[in-house]
Scaffold this motif. Sequence first.
Motif, PDB file in Angstrom:
ATOM      1  N   LEU A 135      -1.424 -12.969   4.682  1.00 43.52           N
ATOM      2  CA  LEU A 135      -2.059 -12.683   3.403  1.00 43.52           C
ATOM      3  C   LEU A 135      -1.185 -11.758   2.555  1.00 43.52           C
ATOM      4  CD1 LEU A 135      -5.783 -11.961   2.913  1.00 43.52           C
ATOM      5  CD2 LEU A 135      -4.100 -10.696   1.631  1.00 43.52           C
ATOM      6  N   SER A 136      -0.820 -12.212   1.359  1.00 43.52           N
ATOM      7  CA  SER A 136      -0.030 -11.365   0.463  1.00 43.52           C
ATOM      8  C   SER A 136      -0.776 -11.142  -0.842  1.00 43.52           C
ATOM      9  CB  SER A 136       1.331 -12.000   0.196  1.00 43.52           C
ATOM     10  OG  SER A 136       1.327 -12.732  -1.006  1.00 43.52           O
ATOM     11  N   LEU A 137      -0.647  -9.941  -1.377  1.00 41.81           N
ATOM     12  CA  LEU A 137      -1.325  -9.619  -2.628  1.00 41.81           C
ATOM     13  C   LEU A 137      -0.821 -10.494  -3.768  1.00 41.81           C
ATOM     14  CD1 LEU A 137      -1.644  -5.733  -2.657  1.00 41.81           C
ATOM     15  CD2 LEU A 137      -3.284  -7.465  -1.960  1.00 41.81           C
ATOM     16  N   ARG A 138       0.469 -10.765  -3.759  1.00 44.73           N
ATOM     17  CA  ARG A 138       1.032 -11.584  -4.836  1.00 44.73           C
ATOM     18  C   ARG A 138       0.478 -12.999  -4.768  1.00 44.73           C
ATOM     19  NH1 ARG A 138       6.024  -8.325  -6.664  1.00 44.73           N
ATOM     20  NH2 ARG A 138       6.088  -9.684  -8.453  1.00 44.73           N
ATOM     21  N   ALA A 139       0.393 -13.563  -3.583  1.00 43.86           N
ATOM     22  CA  ALA A 139      -0.165 -14.906  -3.436  1.00 43.86           C
ATOM     23  C   ALA A 139      -1.638 -14.903  -3.854  1.00 43.86           C
ATOM     24  CB  ALA A 139      -0.022 -15.375  -1.999  1.00 43.86           C
ATOM     25  N   LEU A 140      -2.321 -13.850  -3.479  1.00 47.39           N
ATOM     26  CA  LEU A 140      -3.729 -13.721  -3.848  1.00 47.39           C
ATOM     27  C   LEU A 140      -3.886 -13.681  -5.367  1.00 47.39           C
ATOM     28  CD1 LEU A 140      -6.683 -13.225  -3.111  1.00 47.39           C
ATOM     29  CD2 LEU A 140      -6.138 -10.807  -2.820  1.00 47.39           C
ATOM     30  N   HIS A 193      -4.225   0.074  -2.354  1.00 53.37           N
ATOM     31  CA  HIS A 193      -3.077  -0.602  -1.775  1.00 53.37           C
ATOM     32  C   HIS A 193      -3.585  -1.741  -0.898  1.00 53.37           C
ATOM     33  CE1 HIS A 193      -3.818   3.369   0.252  1.00 53.37           C
ATOM     34  NE2 HIS A 193      -4.351   2.496   1.065  1.00 53.37           N
ATOM     35  N   LYS A 194      -2.665  -2.484  -0.346  1.00 56.35           N
ATOM     36  CA  LYS A 194      -3.031  -3.669   0.428  1.00 56.35           C
ATOM     37  C   LYS A 194      -3.977  -3.314   1.580  1.00 56.35           C
ATOM     38  CE  LYS A 194      -0.995  -7.601   2.810  1.00 56.35           C
ATOM     39  NZ  LYS A 194       0.224  -8.166   3.421  1.00 56.35           N
ATOM     40  N   ASP A 195      -3.683  -2.234   2.258  1.00 56.65           N
ATOM     41  CA  ASP A 195      -4.504  -1.838   3.400  1.00 56.65           C
ATOM     42  C   ASP A 195      -5.952  -1.554   3.000  1.00 56.65           C
ATOM     43  OD1 ASP A 195      -2.802  -2.212   5.456  1.00 56.65           O
ATOM     44  OD2 ASP A 195      -2.608  -0.115   6.020  1.00 56.65           O
ATOM     45  N   ALA A 196      -6.151  -1.074   1.782  1.00 54.21           N
ATOM     46  CA  ALA A 196      -7.514  -0.803   1.315  1.00 54.21           C
ATOM     47  C   ALA A 196      -8.294  -2.114   1.238  1.00 54.21           C
ATOM     48  CB  ALA A 196      -7.477  -0.115  -0.043  1.00 54.21           C
ATOM     49  N   LEU A 197      -7.642  -3.151   0.758  1.00 47.93           N
ATOM     50  CA  LEU A 197      -8.284  -4.467   0.702  1.00 47.93           C
ATOM     51  C   LEU A 197      -8.574  -4.964   2.118  1.00 47.93           C
ATOM     52  CD1 LEU A 197      -7.289  -7.391  -1.623  1.00 47.93           C
ATOM     53  CD2 LEU A 197      -7.815  -7.804   0.760  1.00 47.93           C
ATOM     54  N   LEU A 198      -7.606  -4.785   3.009  1.00 40.91           N
ATOM     55  CA  LEU A 198      -7.780  -5.228   4.395  1.00 40.91           C
ATOM     56  C   LEU A 198      -8.923  -4.469   5.084  1.00 40.91           C
ATOM     57  CD1 LEU A 198      -5.768  -7.339   4.420  1.00 40.91           C
ATOM     58  CD2 LEU A 198      -4.211  -5.947   5.757  1.00 40.91           C
ATOM     59  N   ASP A 199      -9.024  -3.186   4.795  1.00 44.83           N
ATOM     60  CA  ASP A 199     -10.112  -2.399   5.377  1.00 44.83           C
ATOM     61  C   ASP A 199     -11.466  -2.920   4.913  1.00 44.83           C
ATOM     62  OD1 ASP A 199      -8.427  -0.829   6.807  1.00 44.83           O
ATOM     63  OD2 ASP A 199      -8.504   0.898   5.484  1.00 44.83           O
ATOM     64  N   GLU A 200     -11.528  -3.228   3.619  1.00 41.26           N
ATOM     65  CA  GLU A 200     -12.772  -3.769   3.071  1.00 41.26           C
ATOM     66  C   GLU A 200     -13.111  -5.098   3.757  1.00 41.26           C
ATOM     67  OE1 GLU A 200     -15.557  -3.129  -0.309  1.00 41.26           O
ATOM     68  OE2 GLU A 200     -13.576  -2.204  -0.206  1.00 41.26           O
ATOM     69  N   LEU A 201     -12.089  -5.909   3.937  1.00 37.90           N
ATOM     70  CA  LEU A 201     -12.265  -7.186   4.616  1.00 37.90           C
ATOM     71  C   LEU A 201     -12.776  -6.963   6.045  1.00 37.90           C
ATOM     72  CD1 LEU A 201     -11.593  -9.344   2.688  1.00 37.90           C
ATOM     73  CD2 LEU A 201      -9.345  -9.611   3.715  1.00 37.90           C
ATOM     74  N   ALA A 202     -12.225  -5.961   6.698  1.00 37.70           N
ATOM     75  CA  ALA A 202     -12.633  -5.652   8.074  1.00 37.70           C
ATOM     76  C   ALA A 202     -14.108  -5.259   8.112  1.00 37.70           C
ATOM     77  CB  ALA A 202     -11.764  -4.538   8.636  1.00 37.70           C
ATOM     78  N   GLY A 203     -14.528  -4.468   7.137  1.00 39.84           N
ATOM     79  CA  GLY A 203     -15.924  -4.058   7.074  1.00 39.84           C
ATOM     80  C   GLY A 203     -16.847  -5.251   6.953  1.00 39.84           C
ATOM     81  N   ARG A 204     -16.444  -6.197   6.103  1.00 37.98           N
ATOM     82  CA  ARG A 204     -17.269  -7.386   5.931  1.00 37.98           C
ATOM     83  C   ARG A 204     -17.276  -8.249   7.177  1.00 37.98           C
ATOM     84  NH1 ARG A 204     -17.441  -9.154  -0.087  1.00 37.98           N
ATOM     85  NH2 ARG A 204     -17.555  -7.102  -1.030  1.00 37.98           N
ATOM     86  N   ARG A 260      -4.003  -1.712  16.028  1.00 38.00           N
ATOM     87  CA  ARG A 260      -3.160  -0.759  15.308  1.00 38.00           C
ATOM     88  C   ARG A 260      -3.886  -0.107  14.149  1.00 38.00           C
ATOM     89  NH1 ARG A 260      -0.514  -4.423  11.744  1.00 38.00           N
ATOM     90  NH2 ARG A 260       0.445  -3.511   9.903  1.00 38.00           N
ATOM     91  N   ARG A 261      -4.666  -0.843  13.383  1.00 41.39           N
ATOM     92  CA  ARG A 261      -5.377  -0.246  12.278  1.00 41.39           C
ATOM     93  C   ARG A 261      -6.621   0.456  12.816  1.00 41.39           C
ATOM     94  NH1 ARG A 261      -4.878  -3.373   8.604  1.00 41.39           N
ATOM     95  NH2 ARG A 261      -6.552  -2.547   7.364  1.00 41.39           N
ATOM     96  N   ASN A 262      -7.174   1.372  12.072  1.00 36.93           N
ATOM     97  CA  ASN A 262      -8.389   2.031  12.525  1.00 36.93           C
ATOM     98  C   ASN A 262      -9.570   1.659  11.633  1.00 36.93           C
ATOM     99  OD1 ASN A 262      -7.299   3.325  10.417  1.00 36.93           O
ATOM    100  ND2 ASN A 262      -7.934   5.370  11.058  1.00 36.93           N
ATOM    101  N   ALA A 263      -9.745   0.373  11.481  1.00 31.49           N
ATOM    102  CA  ALA A 263     -10.785  -0.140  10.600  1.00 31.49           C
ATOM    103  C   ALA A 263     -12.177   0.221  11.109  1.00 31.49           C
ATOM    104  CB  ALA A 263     -10.662  -1.648  10.472  1.00 31.49           C
TER     105      ALA A 263
END
Lengths: 198, 198
Positions: free
Chosen positions: A34-39, A56-67, A117-120
């Motif tokens: 998943l890339s922000l530019r492609a998105l 930043h990208k990780d913020a979007l990924l964290d939100e995705l993780a929450g969902r 690795r992430r702490n979602a």
Amino acid sequence: MNRAERPTYHHGNLRAAALERAAQLAANGGSGALSLRALARELGVSPAALYRHFAHKDALLDELAGRALAALEVALREALDREASADPAARLAALGRGYLAFARAHPDAFRIVFELRRNALADAQQAEPYTLLLRAVGALAPPGAEDARVQRAALAAWAFVHGLAALESQQAWRGAIASVADDLLRDYAIALRGSYPA
Amino acid sequence: MNRAERPTYHHGNLRAAALERAAQLAANGGSGALSLRALARELGVSPAALYRHFAHKDALLDELAGRALAALEVALREALDREASADPAARLAALGRGYLAFARAHPDAFRIVFELRRNALADAQQAEPYTLLLRAVGALAPPGAEDARVQRAALAAWAFVHGLAALESQQAWRGAIASVADDLLRDYAIALRGSYPA
DNA sequence: ACCTGAACACCGTTCAAGT
DNA sequence: ACCTGAACACCGTTCAAGT
């Protein structure tokens, strides 16, 4: 042309559209791809536009993780609802099957939540999936059981089912795990009940 | 100036140097942060040079995963050697502690092997770590136990300890797991032995 | 308030060309 | 046989400028 088909991102729905599309992009091609530019391209918007809505990208990924975590919770509840038996061991096993089924059906969502690795899962211990498990394990224990012991057992049960899911997500183990997973979950639940003094 | 200090990559050691340096780079900053260009920079070589030795980035990562798996095997053997007791349950628990200790000491190596997506463990079932586990679980079973049952039990034990390691690698769970892991491993081994009819 | 355009410092990968 | 230089098509992120 049509107002409804061409939503006006200026009115505050770029954020929502981005999250929805990102989840779809992650579902095909893997979450790593998943890339922000492609998105941004998909959404017909400039790359920089996304930075109005995500730091930043990780913020979007964290939100995705929450969902994804919320979706897992729904899946687990449904698995419990589908289990007709009132036997606590059968219900715990059903919860485990639900967990594995979710990981199989939504490997991308599963990955985003549990990526090594992430702490979602920042507040995962208050998260619903853990609560459901804690309740199911508690139902297996006699009335007077200590909380600490039930919590340890719930942790162990999560580790077991999560390990099954993680190994199953590896090509080399998929078949070996999948073919015995249901039996292992049933045996585990029965053994756990047996571990309490009668 | 010194021949020994400035190894001549033209003589076939760029490959080895690249793997060694890549493992170091992955150890700091995380395996995801490893880039071929940064690696080439570190080695004082052009980015394209690496493509004489690795077909693509994933090929290098796969090689790294293979070495990490070998290191895990060594760590597990050492854990067994350190365990003085001959009791099969104690030895199985020691194996589990060794697994967790490796995951803690080398999170990058652990990640590269078990990243939820790559199939680095192509032939993992013949891999030594699994063999060690199979043997330890087998030692817990009575002489006449069926192979299939022992294999299932070994699979379950791997899933359990792997799940502990995976959850522990998540910030939110680290403390909760770490503080009870040794107890859980001991209980698991004892329960497994108890699961065989006397 | 929300988005665009252009830029910066990166990527992985390819390919002709050098030794 | 092994490596370099230069290029291609990408990245994430920033920032002035537009509406």
